[in-house]
Design a protein around this motif. Structure first.
Motif, short mmCIF file in Angstrom:
data_model
loop_
_atom_site.label_atom_id
_atom_site.label_comp_id
_atom_site.label_asym_id
_atom_site.label_seq_id
_atom_site.Cartn_x
_atom_site.Cartn_y
_atom_site.Cartn_z
N TRP A 44 -18.77 -27.07 -70.39
CA TRP A 44 -19.86 -26.18 -69.67
C TRP A 44 -21.33 -26.56 -69.76
N ARG A 45 -21.27 -26.88 -70.97
CA ARG A 45 -23.09 -27.22 -71.03
C ARG A 45 -23.15 -28.55 -70.27
N TYR A 46 -22.45 -29.65 -70.27
CA TYR A 46 -22.63 -30.95 -69.58
C TYR A 46 -22.81 -30.47 -68.24
N CYS A 47 -21.69 -29.52 -67.64
CA CYS A 47 -21.85 -29.62 -66.16
C CYS A 47 -23.30 -28.63 -65.90
N CYS A 48 -23.64 -27.59 -66.57
CA CYS A 48 -24.87 -26.85 -66.29
C CYS A 48 -25.98 -28.02 -66.28
N GLU A 49 -26.06 -28.95 -67.19
CA GLU A 49 -27.35 -29.95 -67.10
C GLU A 49 -27.19 -30.39 -65.57
N VAL A 50 -26.00 -30.77 -65.29
CA VAL A 50 -25.85 -31.61 -63.84
C VAL A 50 -26.53 -30.51 -62.89
N PHE A 51 -26.06 -29.29 -62.92
CA PHE A 51 -26.50 -28.24 -62.24
C PHE A 51 -27.90 -28.31 -61.73
N ASP A 52 -28.83 -28.55 -62.88
CA ASP A 52 -30.47 -28.42 -63.14
C ASP A 52 -30.74 -29.67 -62.08
N TYR A 53 -30.02 -30.61 -62.00
CA TYR A 53 -30.50 -31.80 -61.13
C TYR A 53 -30.22 -31.92 -59.65
N LEU A 54 -29.12 -31.12 -59.36
CA LEU A 54 -28.76 -30.84 -57.94
C LEU A 54 -29.99 -30.61 -57.18
N SER A 55 -30.00 -31.32 -55.82
CA SER A 55 -30.92 -31.10 -54.91
C SER A 55 -30.73 -29.68 -54.27
N LEU A 56 -31.91 -29.27 -53.59
CA LEU A 56 -31.90 -27.78 -53.08
C LEU A 56 -31.65 -27.63 -51.64
N GLY A 57 -31.80 -28.91 -51.00
CA GLY A 57 -31.26 -28.76 -49.53
C GLY A 57 -31.18 -30.08 -48.78
N ALA A 58 -31.17 -30.02 -47.66
CA ALA A 58 -31.01 -31.31 -46.93
C ALA A 58 -31.30 -31.24 -45.56
N LEU A 59 -31.86 -32.44 -44.85
CA LEU A 59 -32.15 -32.48 -43.49
C LEU A 59 -31.40 -33.58 -42.82
N ILE A 60 -30.75 -33.01 -41.84
CA ILE A 60 -30.02 -34.00 -41.05
C ILE A 60 -30.81 -34.15 -39.70
N TYR A 61 -30.96 -35.64 -39.63
CA TYR A 61 -31.93 -35.91 -38.28
C TYR A 61 -30.98 -36.79 -37.41
N GLY A 62 -31.26 -36.57 -36.17
CA GLY A 62 -30.30 -37.12 -35.15
C GLY A 62 -30.88 -38.58 -35.09
N SER A 63 -30.08 -39.38 -34.51
CA SER A 63 -30.56 -40.81 -34.31
C SER A 63 -31.28 -40.61 -32.76
N ASN A 64 -31.27 -39.80 -32.17
CA ASN A 64 -31.78 -39.38 -30.75
C ASN A 64 -32.92 -38.43 -31.16
N SER A 65 -34.06 -39.27 -31.57
CA SER A 65 -35.24 -38.62 -31.91
C SER A 65 -36.10 -38.26 -31.06
N SER A 66 -35.48 -37.89 -29.73
CA SER A 66 -36.66 -37.45 -28.72
C SER A 66 -37.39 -36.22 -29.05
N GLY A 67 -36.61 -35.09 -29.17
CA GLY A 67 -37.33 -33.69 -29.52
C GLY A 67 -38.20 -33.38 -28.84
N GLY A 68 -38.55 -34.11 -27.85
CA GLY A 68 -39.84 -33.77 -26.76
C GLY A 68 -39.63 -32.26 -25.94
N ASP A 69 -38.24 -32.04 -25.91
CA ASP A 69 -38.33 -30.62 -25.07
C ASP A 69 -38.50 -29.40 -25.77
N GLY A 70 -38.96 -29.72 -27.05
CA GLY A 70 -39.42 -28.62 -27.73
C GLY A 70 -38.41 -27.88 -28.46
N THR A 71 -37.19 -28.24 -28.28
CA THR A 71 -36.06 -27.55 -29.11
C THR A 71 -35.76 -28.02 -30.45
#
Lengths: 377, 315
Positions: free
Chosen positions: B137-164
Motif C-alpha cells: 500500500w505504501r509503495y503504491c501511495c508513493e506512485v499516486f503522488d507522482y501521477l499527473s493531474l490531467g491531459a490535453l488531447i490535440y487534434g492533428s487537424n489544428s485549424s481551430g479557426g472556426d472558434g470552436t
C-alpha cells in the motif's frame, strides 16, 4: 449423525442469518458515530458469548457459528462502506421517527399503547423505547431459534434484563431451560412463525400480552419481504382484523424493474435469499396499493374504520426527513465517494405505512404522520 | 531485476506478484511519471477510460475490446483502486504497462488515488490481506503522488479557426474556480497527498451539475459547476470538450451542456451491485468521438474468487 437440512429449512436459516447482517451493520455505524445505541454492543457481546456455548457439529450449528464469526469480526465491522453505514443510519432513524411520533401522540393522550415488532431478531429498539416510556408495551415475535438466542442474550445481561423488568426467577428459569419466551412488565418476547396465520391469530386474540383496543404500531423492518407475497397479505389482514387501532410500518427493498434490482435479486439468490415481495411490489405505487388493499379490507369487526397509506423511497426520506444540521454531521463522518451510488441504493428501499382506526376516535398519531413529507399519501 | 512482461502475464492470469517486484515496479514507474508534466499533451487516436475501481476482469475485457497495449493507446482518468476486489492487481497492471510502454498508456490521478480515501474504501485492507503488511500500500501511495493531474488531447487537424476549439481537456473530476486556464494547472506542486481543498482537490473531486455558477458540492470536497463555467473554460482554452470520469453513469457515458462535457464510466456493474454498463471514449485523429460500451465480465458474484463478502445490502 448429521442430516442434510431440507431446502425449506435452509431458506429459513438464511433468512434468520440476515439478522446478523443487520446487527453488524448497526454496530459498524455506531462505531463510526452515525448512531448511538449502547444496547447494540451488549447484544453483539451476548451473541459472541453464546457462540462459545454452542456445542455439537451439526450443520445448522456450524453455519450459525460461521454467520456470527463472519459478521462480527473486526475486519467485517471495519470494512463496511460509508454507503452501508449511511443506509443503516437512515433505516434506523426513519423507523425511530415513526416510533417517536407514535409514542409521543399517545403520551399526549395519556393512553397506553403497544408496539409489535415482527421478525424482530436482535433488534434493540425495544430497550431504547421501554427505558423512557412506562405507558408502552413492546412485543417482539420471531422464529423460535431467534427468540431463543435473544432470550439468552437478555437473561445473560443484567442491564438488558432490568430494562424489561425480568424477575430473578424468570432469568433463572430461562437460563436453565431455554424456552425462547420472556414476559417482563411491559415487554414480551414470543416465538412465532409468521407464516402460521392461525398461530398469529391465536396470539393476537387470546394472549394476555396484547390489548386489542390499544393503539398499536406493527413494525416489519426487512421481514415481510422474505415471505411469499400472498402470505404477507394474510399476515397483515390478521393484524387488521384483531387490532382496532393500528398502523403497520414496512421497510423493504423495491425496484426490481431496473438493472440494479435484477442484480440485487441475483446477488441475494447466491446467498440463498429470495425477495418475493420485490417481485410483487416493485414500486412505491405498488406498495401503496398493497397496503391500501390491507387497510381498507372489510372485516367482521362492528366498527367502521378510516384508513390511510403513506409511502416514500428512502432517498426521499433522507432528503426530506434528515435536517440540514444532521445531514451535515453525517456527511462529515465519512466522505461519500459516490453520490450516484447512494441515490441508486437508497431509491431501492422504501418506507411504507398503512393505518386504520375507528371513525369515532380522533387519531393524533395519524395527523402527526400526515404532517411528515411523503412521496405518496 | 523484475521481468515486466512476465509480471504483466502473471497479473492477467490473477497470479500473485511478489512484494519485492511490486516495490521495484513502483520505484521504476515513479522515474517515468516524475518526467511527465501536470497536464500531459497527448495525440490521438486514443481510448479514454473512466473509473476502474479494482475490477480487474472488466479491465481485461476493456483491453480485449479496444485493443491491447501497445496496439492501442490509452488514457485512464483515475480511480484505479478501491471498491472492487482486485485493486492491487488492477493498479499493478496499469503501472506495469506504463513502465513497459510509457508512450502508449497514460494515467491521470483520481480522488481515490489517495492515502486517506484508500484507507476507507478497500485498497488498504486489500493490500494488508494479500501481502500481510501495508508495504505494498505504501509503495503504491508513493506512485499516486507522482501521477499527473490531467491531459490535453490535440487534434492533428489544428485549424481551430472556426472558434470552436480543437482539443479535449481530460481530468478525473472537473473544473476549479481557481483554474481559468489549463496553463495554471502546470504551476501546481502535485507531488503530495490530495489536499482537502484548493485547485488540485477540485480537479479530482468536482462534478458538473445544473447550476448557474460555482456551488458547494454535496460530496464535501470540490465544487459543482454548470454550463456557464464549462463554456467559459472551453472558450478561454480553445477546446471543444471536457472528458472526465468520477461519476457513475448507468449507461456508461453521458454528454452534458450540448456535448461540451462528457462523463465516462468504465466499471461495469459497479461494486458488483449497480447493474450499470460501462463505456470508453474513442477519439480519432480529427477528435471525432465514438463510444464503446461493454458489460461486466463476471455476471455471477459467487464466481469471484475472493474471501471478501459479496456486495452488501440492507437485510
Amino acid at each position: 449423525m448429521n442430516t442434510l437440512p431440507n431446502p425449506a429449512e435452509l431458506r429459513d436459516r438464511n433468512v434468520r442469518h440476515t439478522d446478523f447482517d443487520a446487527l453488524s451493520s448497526r454496530l459498524a455505524s455506531i462505531k463510526k458515530g452515525y448512531l448511538s445505541d449502547r444496547y447494540v454492543e451488549m447484544f453483539v457481546e451476548g451473541i459472541k458469548t453464546n457462540l462459545l456455548r454452542i456445542q455439537g457439529r451439526s450443520g445448522s450449528n456450524l453455519s450459525l457459528k460461521r454467520a456470527i464469526r463472519g459478521n462480527f469480526s473486526e475486519q467485517s465491522l471495519h470494512s463496511k462502506f460509508p454507503i452501508i453505514n449511511r443506509g443503516t443510519y437512515l433505516r434506523t432513524v426513519a423507523i425511530d421517527t415513526i416510533v417517536s411520533k407514535f409514542v409521543d401522540a399517545n403520551q399526549r393522550n395519556n393512553s397506553h399503547c403497544q408496539i409489535i415488532s415482527i421478525g424482530a431478531g436482535s433488534d434493540t429498539r425495544a430497550f431504547k423505547w421501554l427505558k423512557s416510556n412506562d405507558q408502552l408495551t413492546y412485543v417482539e415475535a420471531d422464529f423460535l431459534d431467534s427468540t431463543k438466542l435473544k432470550a439468552s442474550v437478555i437473561v445473560g445481561n443484567q442491564q438488558l434484563s432490568s430494562v424489561v423488568s425480568l424477575t430473578p426467577e424468570q432469568i433463572e428459569q430461562e437460563l436453565s431451560e431455554s424456552s425462547g419466551e420472556l414476559h417482563g412488565k411491559n415487554y414480551h418476547l414470543v416465538p412465532l412463525d409468521l407464516r402460521q396465520i392461525d398461530d398469529i391469530k391465536n396470539f393476537l386474540s387470546s394472549s394476555s400480552c396484547i390489548d386489542p383496543q390499544a393503539p398499536t404500531l406493527i413494525i416489519s423492518e426487512c421481514v415481510l419481504c422474505y415471505i411469499d407475497s400472498q402470505v404477507t397479505y394474510d399476515i397483515m389482514r390478521v393484524f387488521k382484523s384483531c387490532l382496532q387501532r393500528a398502523a403497520v410500518v414496512l421497510y423493504e427493498p423495491i425496484g426490481l424493474n431496473d438493472s440494479f434490482g435484477k442484480v440485487m435479486v441475483s446477488n441475494l439468490k447466491q446467498r440463498g435469499i429470495s425477495l418475493p415481495t420485490l417481485q410483487s411490489f416493485p414500486t412505491i405505487e405498488s406498495q401503496q396499493a398493497r397496503l391500501m388493499d390491507v387497510v381498507s379490507t372489510d372485516d367482521d369487526k362492528k366498527v367502521t374504520t378510516e384508513h390511510r397509506v403513506f409511502v416514500s423511497d428512502m432517498n426521499f426520506v433522507y432528503d426530506n426527513w434528515v435536517s440540514t444540521t444532521e445531514s451535515a454531521r453525517i456527511s462529515r463522518l465519512e466522505l461519500l465517494d459516490e453520490l450516484e451510488e447512494w441515490i441508486l441504493l437508497s431509491k431501492h428501499y422504501c418506507l411504507a405505512i398503512g393505518t386504520w382506526w375507528p371513525t369515532n376516535i380522533d387519531e393524533p398519531f395519524q395527523e402527526d404522520i400526515a404532517a411528515l413529507k411523503w412521496q405518496l399519501c | 531485476m523484475v521481468d515486466i512482461d512476465r509480471t504483466i502475464e502473471l497479473i492477467k492470469n490473477s497470479k500473485h506478484v511478489p512484494e519485492e517486484d511490486v516495490k521495484e515496479i513502483c520505484q521504476k514507474v515513479q522515474e517515468i511519471l516524475i518526467e511527465e508534466s501536470n497536464v500531459q499533451l497527448i495525440y490521438p487516436p486514443i481510448v479514454v477510460c473512466g473509473d476502474i475501481h479494482g475490477q480487474l476482469h472488466d479491465l481485461l475485457i476493456l483491453f480485449e475490446k479496444n485493443g491491447q497495449v501497445p496496439n492501442s493507446k490509452y488514457l485512464f482518468l483515475g480511480d484505479f483502486v478501491d471498491r472492487g476486489f482486485y485493486s492491487v492487481e488492477t493498479f499493478l497492471l496499469l503501472i506495469s504497462l506504463k513502465l513497459r510502454y510509457p508512450d502508449r498508456i497514460y494515467l491521470v490521478r483520481g480522488n481515490h488515488e489517495s492515502r486517506s480515501i484508500t484507507m476507507v474504501y478497500g485498497f488498504y485492507d486489500e493490500c494488508l490481506r494479500k501481502y500481510g503488511s501495508v508495504n505494498v500500500w505504501r509503495y503504491c501511495c508513493e506512485v499516486f503522488d507522482y501521477l499527473s493531474l490531467g491531459a490535453l488531447i490535440y487534434g492533428s487537424n489544428s485549424s481551430g479557426g472556426d472558434g470552436t476549439g480543437n482539443g479535449v481537456f481530460c481530468i478525473h473530476g472537473g473544473l476549479s474556480p481557481y483554474i481559468e486556464y489549463v496553463d495554471q494547472i502546470k504551476h501546481i506542486d502535485r507531488k503530495k497527498e490530495v489536499p482537502h481543498e484548493g485547485a488540485m482537490c477540485d480537479l479530482l473531486w468536482s462534478d458538473p451539475d445544473d447550476v448557474p455558477a460555482w456551488a458547494v458540492s454535496p460530496r464535501g470536497a470540490g465544487y459543482l459547476f454548470g454550463e456557464n463555467e464549462v463554456k467559459k473554460f472551453l472558450y478561454s482554452n480553445k477546446l471543444n470538450l471536457i472528458a472526465r470520469a468520477h461519476q457513475l453513469v448507468m449507461e456508461g457515458y453521458k454528454e452534458l451542456f450540448n456535448g461540451g462535457l462528457v462523463t465516462v464510466w468504465s466499471a461495469p456493474n459497479y461494486c458488483y451491485r449497480c447493474g450499470n454498463v460501462a463505456a470508453v471514449l474513442r477519439i480519432d485523429d480529427y477528435l471525432n468521438r465514438d463510444y464503446g460500451l461493454f458489460d461486466a465480465a463476471i455476471k455471477d458474484v459467487d464466481a469471484i474468487p475472493s474471501k471478501n463478502p459479496a456486495a452488501e445490502y440492507f437485510l
